[in-house]
Design a protein around this motif. Structure first.
Motif, short mmCIF file in Angstrom:
data_model
loop_
_atom_site.label_atom_id
_atom_site.label_comp_id
_atom_site.label_asym_id
_atom_site.label_seq_id
_atom_site.Cartn_x
_atom_site.Cartn_y
_atom_site.Cartn_z
N UNK A 30 0.83 -1.21 0.00
CA UNK A 30 0.00 0.00 0.00
C UNK A 30 0.87 1.25 0.00
N UNK A 31 1.93 1.24 0.80
CA UNK A 31 2.83 2.39 0.87
C UNK A 31 3.46 2.66 -0.49
N UNK A 32 4.03 1.64 -1.09
CA UNK A 32 4.71 1.81 -2.38
C UNK A 32 3.72 2.29 -3.44
N UNK A 33 2.53 1.71 -3.46
CA UNK A 33 1.51 2.14 -4.42
C UNK A 33 1.15 3.61 -4.21
N UNK A 34 0.94 4.01 -2.97
CA UNK A 34 0.52 5.39 -2.69
C UNK A 34 1.64 6.38 -2.99
N UNK A 36 3.96 6.02 -5.23
CA UNK A 36 4.11 6.08 -6.68
C UNK A 36 2.92 6.76 -7.35
N UNK A 37 1.71 6.48 -6.85
CA UNK A 37 0.49 6.95 -7.51
C UNK A 37 0.07 8.35 -7.06
N UNK A 38 0.19 8.63 -5.75
CA UNK A 38 -0.39 9.86 -5.22
C UNK A 38 0.59 10.82 -4.56
N UNK A 39 1.81 10.36 -4.28
CA UNK A 39 2.72 11.20 -3.49
C UNK A 39 4.13 11.24 -4.07
N UNK A 40 4.22 11.37 -5.37
CA UNK A 40 5.53 11.46 -6.02
C UNK A 40 6.28 12.72 -5.57
N UNK A 41 5.55 13.72 -5.07
CA UNK A 41 6.17 14.98 -4.67
C UNK A 41 7.07 14.84 -3.45
N UNK A 47 10.70 9.28 1.45
CA UNK A 47 10.27 7.98 0.93
C UNK A 47 11.07 6.86 1.59
N UNK A 48 12.35 7.10 1.76
CA UNK A 48 13.22 6.16 2.47
C UNK A 48 12.75 6.00 3.92
N UNK A 62 2.39 2.30 8.64
CA UNK A 62 1.53 2.75 7.55
C UNK A 62 0.49 3.74 8.05
N UNK A 63 -0.08 3.46 9.23
CA UNK A 63 -1.07 4.38 9.80
C UNK A 63 -0.44 5.74 10.07
N UNK A 64 0.81 5.73 10.58
CA UNK A 64 1.50 6.99 10.83
C UNK A 64 1.76 7.76 9.55
N UNK A 65 2.14 7.06 8.50
CA UNK A 65 2.34 7.70 7.20
C UNK A 65 1.04 8.29 6.69
N UNK A 66 -0.03 7.53 6.75
CA UNK A 66 -1.31 7.99 6.22
C UNK A 66 -1.82 9.21 6.97
#
Length: 220
Positions: A30-34, A36-41, A47-48, A62-66
């Motif tokens: 989910x992280x990698x998809x998001x 790549x898809x929504x947070x390339x900025x 990202x690391x 993941x919850x903390x990232x979201x």
């Protein structure tokens, strides 16, 4: 049954470990998809940071990232800044801790005290490096960058590593690298270190010791 033996049993139970492995795999996907898809900025460093945070702590990371790390957050806050900050610290310190443990136990076969010393050392080095490097990329001289990292990161790293390494030794101090408990206790202790250092980072930002990581919504 004591708390220690209960946790050891939990951390070596094949069913629980399988479920956790699946959750981590899903969370990373989910992280990698998001990203790549929504947070390339988001910058390469963050990202690391989020990649290692989710790798070590699965759904919690993941919850903390979201909640705090996406460009889509509705508004920033001290608590969100605190989680981005502790995750930044976590990614460096966690990598250092894993490296230190593997070297101290796997290569050098050191006794527990020296395992702790080597692990602390690597955690501090990589924790500081993750702050010094970006500062130098922004043109800050090496000496000044080191001083800034020491001032802003020491309290966070210390709390994180005291909790993480202390827990790891408590649960798996006698375990060998070939034992499941060696690795599961390491991952579990890393997550406890993250949780323990989170309020420390909130306070450091509140009192101006740390600036906190940039609001990701400003990159969107």
């Amino acid at each position: 049954m004591s708390i220690q033996s209960t946790l050891q049993s939990f951390l070596t139970n094949p069913t629980y470990l399988t479920i956790w492995g699946v959750l981590v795999a899903i969370s990373l996907s989910i992280l990698v998809w998001d990203l790549w898809k929504n947070n390339e900025e988001l910058g390469r460093l963050m990202k690391f940071v989020w990649g290692f945070t989710v790798l070590y702590s699965g759904p919690l990371g993941l919850a903390g990232y979201w909640w705090s790390g996406r460009t889509q957050i509705a508004h920033d806050s001290l608590w969100r800044k605190g989680f981005r900050s502790v995750s930044h610290c976590y990614s460096g310190c966690g990598s250092g801790e894993v490296t230190g443990v593997v070297i101290a136990v796997g290569l050098l076969a050191l006794e527990t005290l020296w395992v702790a010393v080597v692990t602390f050392t690597f955690a501090y080095i990589l924790g500081y490096a993750l702050t010094v490097g970006p500062l130098m990329e922004d043109g800050v001289p090496f000496g000044e960058a080191v001083k800034d990292a020491f001032y802003s990161e020491t309290a966070s790293i210390t709390v994180m590593e005291v909790v993480a390494i202390g827990t790891d030794i408590w649960l798996a101090g006698e375990a060998a690298m070939s034992d499941v408990l060696f690795w599961t206790a390491l991952v579990f202790s890393l997550t406890l270190g993250l949780v323990a250092a989170y309020p420390v980072n909130v306070l450091l930002i509140e009192f101006g010791v740390k600036e906190g990581m940039m609001n990701p919504a400003e990159m969107g």
